[in-house]
Design a protein around this motif. Structure first.
Motif, short mmCIF file in Angstrom:
data_model
loop_
_atom_site.label_atom_id
_atom_site.label_comp_id
_atom_site.label_asym_id
_atom_site.label_seq_id
_atom_site.Cartn_x
_atom_site.Cartn_y
_atom_site.Cartn_z
N MET A 64 0.70 -1.78 0.13
CA MET A 64 0.08 0.03 0.46
C MET A 64 0.74 1.41 0.46
SD MET A 64 -3.07 -1.24 0.29
CE MET A 64 -4.34 -2.64 0.65
N VAL A 65 2.02 1.60 0.79
CA VAL A 65 2.79 2.13 0.42
C VAL A 65 4.39 2.15 0.11
CG1 VAL A 65 1.83 3.35 2.39
CG2 VAL A 65 3.11 2.13 3.19
N GLU A 66 5.41 2.95 -0.13
CA GLU A 66 6.41 2.97 -0.41
C GLU A 66 7.28 4.20 0.20
OE1 GLU A 66 7.47 3.47 -4.11
OE2 GLU A 66 6.83 1.25 -4.70
N GLN A 67 7.62 4.10 1.17
CA GLN A 67 9.48 4.57 1.78
C GLN A 67 10.32 4.68 1.90
OE1 GLN A 67 9.06 3.78 6.16
NE2 GLN A 67 9.06 6.31 6.61
N SER A 68 10.64 6.92 1.31
CA SER A 68 12.14 6.48 1.11
C SER A 68 13.55 7.12 2.01
CB SER A 68 12.01 7.90 -0.06
OG SER A 68 12.26 9.07 1.33
N ARG A 69 14.51 6.25 1.17
CA ARG A 69 16.02 6.38 2.33
C ARG A 69 15.65 7.94 3.44
NH1 ARG A 69 21.51 7.00 -0.32
NH2 ARG A 69 21.33 7.51 1.38
N TYR A 70 14.81 8.28 3.01
CA TYR A 70 14.75 9.77 3.98
C TYR A 70 13.64 9.22 4.83
CZ TYR A 70 18.39 11.04 1.06
OH TYR A 70 20.11 10.69 0.47
N GLY A 71 12.64 8.42 4.95
CA GLY A 71 11.58 8.38 5.51
C GLY A 71 10.07 8.97 5.25
N ARG A 72 10.40 9.70 4.19
CA ARG A 72 9.20 10.13 3.30
C ARG A 72 8.75 9.25 2.42
NH1 ARG A 72 8.58 15.40 3.55
NH2 ARG A 72 7.12 15.76 1.87
N VAL A 73 6.66 9.03 3.00
CA VAL A 73 5.81 7.73 3.08
C VAL A 73 5.32 8.36 1.53
CG1 VAL A 73 3.99 6.80 3.34
CG2 VAL A 73 5.91 7.87 5.07
N THR A 74 4.64 7.50 0.74
CA THR A 74 4.21 7.93 -0.95
C THR A 74 2.91 6.46 -0.60
OG1 THR A 74 6.80 8.74 -1.64
CG2 THR A 74 4.45 8.06 -3.43
N LEU A 75 1.67 7.09 -1.41
CA LEU A 75 1.26 5.82 -1.44
C LEU A 75 1.18 5.00 -2.93
CD1 LEU A 75 -2.24 7.54 -0.46
CD2 LEU A 75 -1.08 5.68 1.22
N THR A 76 1.61 4.20 -3.03
CA THR A 76 1.51 2.59 -4.31
C THR A 76 0.00 3.30 -4.44
OG1 THR A 76 0.70 1.30 -3.54
CG2 THR A 76 2.49 1.27 -3.06
N GLU A 77 -0.37 2.45 -6.28
CA GLU A 77 -1.51 2.74 -6.84
C GLU A 77 -2.39 1.98 -5.87
OE1 GLU A 77 -3.83 4.10 -9.04
OE2 GLU A 77 -1.91 4.83 -9.38
N ARG A 78 -2.36 0.82 -5.45
CA ARG A 78 -3.20 0.32 -5.09
C ARG A 78 -3.47 0.83 -3.90
NH1 ARG A 78 -1.71 -5.17 -1.88
NH2 ARG A 78 -4.21 -5.71 -1.36
N GLY A 79 -2.55 1.76 -3.06
CA GLY A 79 -2.94 2.42 -1.74
C GLY A 79 -3.47 3.40 -1.92
N ARG A 80 -3.36 3.89 -3.31
CA ARG A 80 -3.88 5.05 -3.43
C ARG A 80 -6.01 4.92 -3.14
NH1 ARG A 80 -1.58 6.54 -7.59
NH2 ARG A 80 0.46 7.74 -6.59
N GLU A 81 -5.97 3.99 -4.14
CA GLU A 81 -6.91 3.48 -4.28
C GLU A 81 -8.43 3.13 -3.02
OE1 GLU A 81 -6.86 0.60 -7.92
OE2 GLU A 81 -6.21 1.77 -9.31
N TYR A 82 -7.29 2.10 -2.36
CA TYR A 82 -7.56 1.96 -1.50
C TYR A 82 -7.98 3.22 -0.40
CZ TYR A 82 -8.77 -1.61 2.75
OH TYR A 82 -9.21 -2.08 3.43
N ALA A 83 -7.07 3.53 -0.04
CA ALA A 83 -7.23 4.49 0.89
C ALA A 83 -8.51 5.72 0.10
CB ALA A 83 -5.84 5.63 0.82
N ALA A 84 -8.67 5.83 -0.72
CA ALA A 84 -9.58 7.08 -1.66
C ALA A 84 -11.18 6.48 -1.57
CB ALA A 84 -9.74 7.48 -2.87
N LEU A 85 -11.32 4.93 -1.37
CA LEU A 85 -12.29 4.51 -0.88
C LEU A 85 -12.46 4.48 0.41
CD1 LEU A 85 -12.08 1.02 -3.27
CD2 LEU A 85 -13.44 3.22 -3.27
N VAL A 86 -11.50 4.60 1.08
CA VAL A 86 -11.96 4.52 2.85
C VAL A 86 -12.31 6.31 2.53
CG1 VAL A 86 -10.66 4.73 5.03
CG2 VAL A 86 -10.39 2.68 3.33
N TRP A 87 -12.05 7.10 2.18
CA TRP A 87 -12.09 8.28 2.56
C TRP A 87 -13.13 8.95 2.29
CZ3 TRP A 87 -12.22 12.02 5.69
CH2 TRP A 87 -11.98 13.22 5.16
N ARG A 88 -14.07 8.89 0.44
CA ARG A 88 -14.74 8.69 0.66
C ARG A 88 -15.71 7.96 1.51
NH1 ARG A 88 -18.14 10.00 -4.31
NH2 ARG A 88 -19.53 8.99 -4.97
#
Length: 140
Positions: A64-88
């Motif tokens: 669902m997410v990826e995290q850079s070496r410096y700690g910043r978090v990014t949603l994967t496409e799957r994570g973004r779609e899932y999160a958008a459904l939960v938020w909606r």
């Protein structure tokens, strides 16, 4: 009805969905690069950084997410779609509670956060269709 039957449409736990939704919301409010700092997630949810790191490990394992070496978090496409459904779902339930049942805004928001995790995809679809028939648009 068993507890598992209530959660059949939910691939993640309530806690994981809360973290995912928070990352999604923060990414929408952010600087535009779609990344989120884990410290901001901790602050938003009122939890420790250690709790966020543990949750991020679970979300990474789930793809669902990826995290850079410096700690910043990014949603994967799957994570973004899932999160958008939960938020909606959250916004739709909150709208229903406020507009149809007259629940005060803060309580509607708190209870929508609880309910979004247990309603099936079918029930959410029916609720959204009902709101649309009432001429109500789910706010962004």
């Amino acid at each position: 009805m068993t507890n598992d039957a209530l959660h059949e449409d939910h691939a993640l736990t309530k806690a994981s969905e809360d973290y995912l939704e928070t990352i999604y919301r923060l990414s929408l409010e952010g600087a535009g690069d779609g990344t989120v700092r884990s410290v901001d997630v901790a602050e938003q949810l009122g939890v420790s950084k250690a709790s966020v790191n543990k949750a991020l490990s679970t979300l990474k394992e789930s793809g669902m997410v990826e995290q850079s070496r410096y700690g910043r978090v990014t949603l994967t496409e799957r994570g973004r779609e899932y999160a958008a459904l939960v938020w909606r779902a959250h916004r739709a339930i909150r709208l229903f509670l406020e507009s149809d049942l007259g629940v005060e805004a803060q309580r509607a928001d708190e209870e929508a956060c609880l309910m979004e995790h247990v309603l099936s995809e079918d029930t959410m679809g029916r609720l959204i269709a009902y709101l649309e028939r009432q001429g109500l648009d789910i706010p962004e």
